[in-house]
Design a protein around this motif. Structure first.
Motif, PDB file in Angstrom:
ATOM      1  N   LYS A 176       5.132  -0.072  -5.264  1.00  0.00           N
ATOM      2  CA  LYS A 176       3.823   1.111  -5.353  1.00  0.00           C
ATOM      3  C   LYS A 176       3.082  -0.311  -5.254  1.00  0.00           C
ATOM      4  O   LYS A 176       2.062  -0.983  -4.911  1.00  0.00           O
ATOM      5  N   THR A 177       3.649  -1.590  -6.663  1.00  0.00           N
ATOM      6  CA  THR A 177       2.672  -2.405  -7.211  1.00  0.00           C
ATOM      7  C   THR A 177       2.428  -3.691  -5.699  1.00  0.00           C
ATOM      8  O   THR A 177       1.571  -3.792  -5.553  1.00  0.00           O
ATOM      9  N   THR A 178       3.310  -3.751  -5.016  1.00  0.00           N
ATOM     10  CA  THR A 178       3.581  -4.542  -3.821  1.00  0.00           C
ATOM     11  C   THR A 178       2.540  -3.723  -2.706  1.00  0.00           C
ATOM     12  O   THR A 178       1.496  -4.406  -2.288  1.00  0.00           O
ATOM     13  N   LEU A 179       2.785  -2.619  -2.534  1.00  0.00           N
ATOM     14  CA  LEU A 179       1.770  -1.989  -1.535  1.00  0.00           C
ATOM     15  C   LEU A 179      -0.413  -1.972  -2.083  1.00  0.00           C
ATOM     16  O   LEU A 179      -0.476  -2.743  -1.399  1.00  0.00           O
ATOM     17  N   CYS A 180       0.015  -2.035  -3.382  1.00  0.00           N
ATOM     18  CA  CYS A 180      -1.923  -2.119  -3.862  1.00  0.00           C
ATOM     19  C   CYS A 180      -1.960  -2.887  -4.478  1.00  0.00           C
ATOM     20  O   CYS A 180      -3.468  -3.012  -3.364  1.00  0.00           O
ATOM     21  N   ARG A 181      -1.543  -3.895  -4.328  1.00  0.00           N
ATOM     22  CA  ARG A 181      -2.083  -5.316  -4.124  1.00  0.00           C
ATOM     23  C   ARG A 181      -1.869  -6.379  -2.804  1.00  0.00           C
ATOM     24  O   ARG A 181      -3.097  -6.654  -2.069  1.00  0.00           O
ATOM     25  N   ALA A 182      -1.256  -5.923  -2.127  1.00  0.00           N
ATOM     26  CA  ALA A 182      -1.216  -6.255  -0.467  1.00  0.00           C
ATOM     27  C   ALA A 182      -2.601  -5.408   0.489  1.00  0.00           C
ATOM     28  O   ALA A 182      -3.304  -6.138   1.189  1.00  0.00           O
ATOM     29  N   ALA A 183      -2.990  -4.262  -0.272  1.00  0.00           N
ATOM     30  CA  ALA A 183      -3.805  -2.801   0.293  1.00  0.00           C
ATOM     31  C   ALA A 183      -5.130  -4.250  -0.144  1.00  0.00           C
ATOM     32  O   ALA A 183      -6.176  -3.613   1.043  1.00  0.00           O
ATOM     33  N   PHE A 184      -4.980  -4.515  -1.060  1.00  0.00           N
ATOM     34  CA  PHE A 184      -6.965  -4.602  -2.417  1.00  0.00           C
ATOM     35  C   PHE A 184      -5.842  -5.984  -2.369  1.00  0.00           C
ATOM     36  O   PHE A 184      -6.254  -6.036  -4.070  1.00  0.00           O
ATOM     37  N   PRO A 185      -6.410  -7.580  -2.318  1.00  0.00           N
ATOM     38  CA  PRO A 185      -5.990  -8.779  -3.000  1.00  0.00           C
ATOM     39  C   PRO A 185      -7.066  -8.909  -3.522  1.00  0.00           C
ATOM     40  O   PRO A 185      -7.072  -9.370  -4.396  1.00  0.00           O
ATOM     41  N   ASN A 186      -7.957  -8.419  -3.223  1.00  0.00           N
ATOM     42  CA  ASN A 186      -9.775  -8.956  -4.767  1.00  0.00           C
ATOM     43  C   ASN A 186      -9.967  -7.893  -5.344  1.00  0.00           C
ATOM     44  O   ASN A 186     -10.436  -8.637  -6.134  1.00  0.00           O
ATOM     45  N   LEU A 187      -8.516  -6.534  -5.791  1.00  0.00           N
ATOM     46  CA  LEU A 187      -9.030  -6.055  -6.782  1.00  0.00           C
ATOM     47  C   LEU A 187      -8.297  -7.131  -7.735  1.00  0.00           C
ATOM     48  O   LEU A 187      -7.920  -7.376  -7.676  1.00  0.00           O
ATOM     49  N   ASN A 188      -9.140  -6.798  -9.088  1.00  0.00           N
ATOM     50  CA  ASN A 188      -7.687  -7.092 -10.350  1.00  0.00           C
ATOM     51  C   ASN A 188      -6.852  -6.004 -10.738  1.00  0.00           C
ATOM     52  O   ASN A 188      -6.672  -5.362  -9.768  1.00  0.00           O
ATOM     53  N   TYR A 189      -6.126  -6.829 -11.261  1.00  0.00           N
ATOM     54  CA  TYR A 189      -4.711  -6.842 -10.880  1.00  0.00           C
ATOM     55  C   TYR A 189      -4.133  -6.387 -12.977  1.00  0.00           C
ATOM     56  O   TYR A 189      -4.288  -7.160 -13.668  1.00  0.00           O
ATOM     57  N   VAL A 190      -3.794  -5.046 -13.498  1.00  0.00           N
ATOM     58  CA  VAL A 190      -2.600  -5.294 -14.632  1.00  0.00           C
ATOM     59  C   VAL A 190      -1.873  -3.735 -14.816  1.00  0.00           C
ATOM     60  O   VAL A 190      -2.231  -3.358 -14.120  1.00  0.00           O
ATOM     61  N   ASN A 191      -1.024  -4.409 -15.517  1.00  0.00           N
ATOM     62  CA  ASN A 191       0.593  -3.576 -15.590  1.00  0.00           C
ATOM     63  C   ASN A 191       0.612  -3.181 -17.169  1.00  0.00           C
ATOM     64  O   ASN A 191       0.630  -3.739 -17.914  1.00  0.00           O
ATOM     65  N   LEU A 192       0.488  -1.855 -17.291  1.00  0.00           N
ATOM     66  CA  LEU A 192       0.446  -1.312 -18.630  1.00  0.00           C
ATOM     67  C   LEU A 192       2.091  -1.440 -18.839  1.00  0.00           C
ATOM     68  O   LEU A 192       2.384  -1.018 -20.021  1.00  0.00           O
ATOM     69  N   GLU A 193       2.850  -1.797 -18.458  1.00  0.00           N
ATOM     70  CA  GLU A 193       4.297  -1.772 -18.907  1.00  0.00           C
ATOM     71  C   GLU A 193       4.466  -2.529 -20.004  1.00  0.00           C
ATOM     72  O   GLU A 193       5.161  -2.500 -21.015  1.00  0.00           O
ATOM     73  N   ALA A 194       3.435  -3.589 -20.095  1.00  0.00           N
ATOM     74  CA  ALA A 194       3.199  -5.046 -20.428  1.00  0.00           C
ATOM     75  C   ALA A 194       2.679  -4.786 -21.770  1.00  0.00           C
ATOM     76  O   ALA A 194       1.684  -4.155 -22.143  1.00  0.00           O
ATOM     77  N   PRO A 195       3.295  -4.861 -23.030  1.00  0.00           N
ATOM     78  CA  PRO A 195       2.893  -4.320 -24.107  1.00  0.00           C
ATOM     79  C   PRO A 195       1.899  -4.838 -24.848  1.00  0.00           C
ATOM     80  O   PRO A 195       1.046  -4.178 -25.573  1.00  0.00           O
TER      81      PRO A 195
END
Length: 399
Positions: A30-49
């Protein structure tokens, strides 16, 4: 890295909705798909405490630092954030704001239905399809497929499947189920999951499952729900129609990834697959899961079921379309036999909606017979595309 089949659907829907929510098993890409499809969007992961704490304690500040659009990974960890996203979307009035991902099916769906109904498109990303597996250069031998499965990281990095799937089960699945289901007796749960793998392709019998696992019928139902929520298993519903036949009403049990099922029944290398008594059910699991991916990768709802009456007449897979039903029989053998078509013909006589028939088998080549298709697993997508066209219906009607 290969482009996933679902990518055009994802990018198209992002232009039509403020949000697109992508769910699916952990490690399905999922992450790879979304980041590849939208490389210009900011990214944040809520797994990180720290990011999770920021989103929980100051949701407005959290969203403000993301700018006008972002990918928010594992959003189910902060369900309250969705209400703030709703307000943001309504005030903005624009599409293409946020991509949301999550690995918990029902919990995230409930939160979305409460806050983002009508504002988000929903997609499910499963592990690689057969075509994606082929494009990455993985083995196309049936026994290799049933052993290694379809998880992208295992195939992309050439990991040893038995080790990698064991790590996956302990690292992700068991952690999730403890949190989701409050399961204290992990050894009983492990036994239960293995029993599920041993029943691939069988009717769900909660009493039998519970008894063999040493748990109650009620607990068996709860644990199945936990496995569904975590995208480990799914239940294929029986076909129901008002015909003069008593049809079974229990669903059949399958794993989203056949490699994980193989690991759970104790298969440790490819050589064991060939002579294993569950090779047939594992192959059936691979076919049913592939049909499910075919639908989901096109942004379509599942339209799958199976047929079985009280006398045991069965068709492994019904694929419903606007033109009728495509009936599929699954056979793991590599040689085509005439009796492969017998049950298909009998089912077609009982269910008038059946407009096309096919056998998916464990061989390498396909055949186009007078009223049926024969195809290997790699040809399933072509068969399903044929079901979706008018070709088979015209042929059956003699036009």
């Amino acid at each position: 890295m290969i482009e996933r089949e679902i990518t055009p659907v994802l990018t198209s829907l992002f232009r039509q909705y403020p949000f697109v929510t992508v769910t699916g098993p952990r490690q399905s890409g999922k992450t790879t798909l979304c980041r590849a499809a939208f490389p210009n969007l900011n990214y944040v992961n809520l797994e990180a405490p720290d990011q999770r704490d920021f989103a929980e304690s100051d949701p407005r500040g959290f969203l403000a630092q993301l700018g006008e659009g972002a990918i928010i990974d594992e959003v189910q960890h902060v369900p309250a954030l969705l209400s703030y996203l709703q307000v943001l979307a309504d005030e903005s009035g624009r599409n293409g704001l946020f991509i949301l991902t999550g690995s918990e099916q029902f919990r995230l769906s409930d939160a979305i239905n409460q806050s983002l109904a009508g504002r988000t498109a929903l997609l499910r990303l499963l592990p690689f399809s057969m075509a994606e597996r082929q494009r990455i250069g993985a083995s196309e031998a049936i026994d290799d497929i049933l052993y290694s499965g379809f998880y992208p990281r295992i195939l992309d990095q050439g990991l040893e499947p038995h080790q990698a799937l064991g790590d996956y089960l302990e690292t992700y699945v068991e952690r999730d189920v403890r949190r989701l289901g409050g399961i204290r007796n992990l050894s009983s749960f492990r036994r239960f999951v293995r029993l599920c793998a041993g029943r691939v392709g069988q009717l769900v019998n909660l009493s039998s499952l519970g008894s063999d696992a040493g748990i109650s019928h009620t607990t068996a139902r709860e644990w199945l729900t936990v496995l569904e929520t975590s995208y480990v298993i799914f239940q294929l519903q029986p076909f129901f129609a008002n015909i003069r036949k008593r049809l079974v009403r229990a669903p059949k049990l399958y794993f989203y990834d056949v490699g994980l099922a193989s690991y759970l029944i104790g298969i440790e290398n490819t050589r064991q697959i060939a002579t294993h008594p569950l090779r047939g059910p594992l192959f059936e699991n691979a076919v049913v899961a592939e049909a499910l991916k075919h639908r989901l990768n096109r942004g379509l709802r599942p339209n799958l079921s199976f047929f079985r009456d009280s006398r045991g007449l069965e068709c492994d897979l019904f694929y419903e379309t606007g033109q009728g039903i495509g009936a599929i029989e699954v056979k793991s053998g590599a040689t085509i036999a005439s009796d492969y078509f017998r049950s298909l013909d009998q089912v077609a006589e009982i269910v008038p909606q059946v407009s096309a028939k096919a056998v998916i088998y464990g061989g390498d080549s396909g055949q186009s017979r007078s009223d049926s298709e024969v195809a290997p697993l790699s040809g399933l997508a072509r068969v399903l595309e044929g079901f979706e066209s008018n070709k088979h219906i015209s042929e059956r009607r003699g036009n």
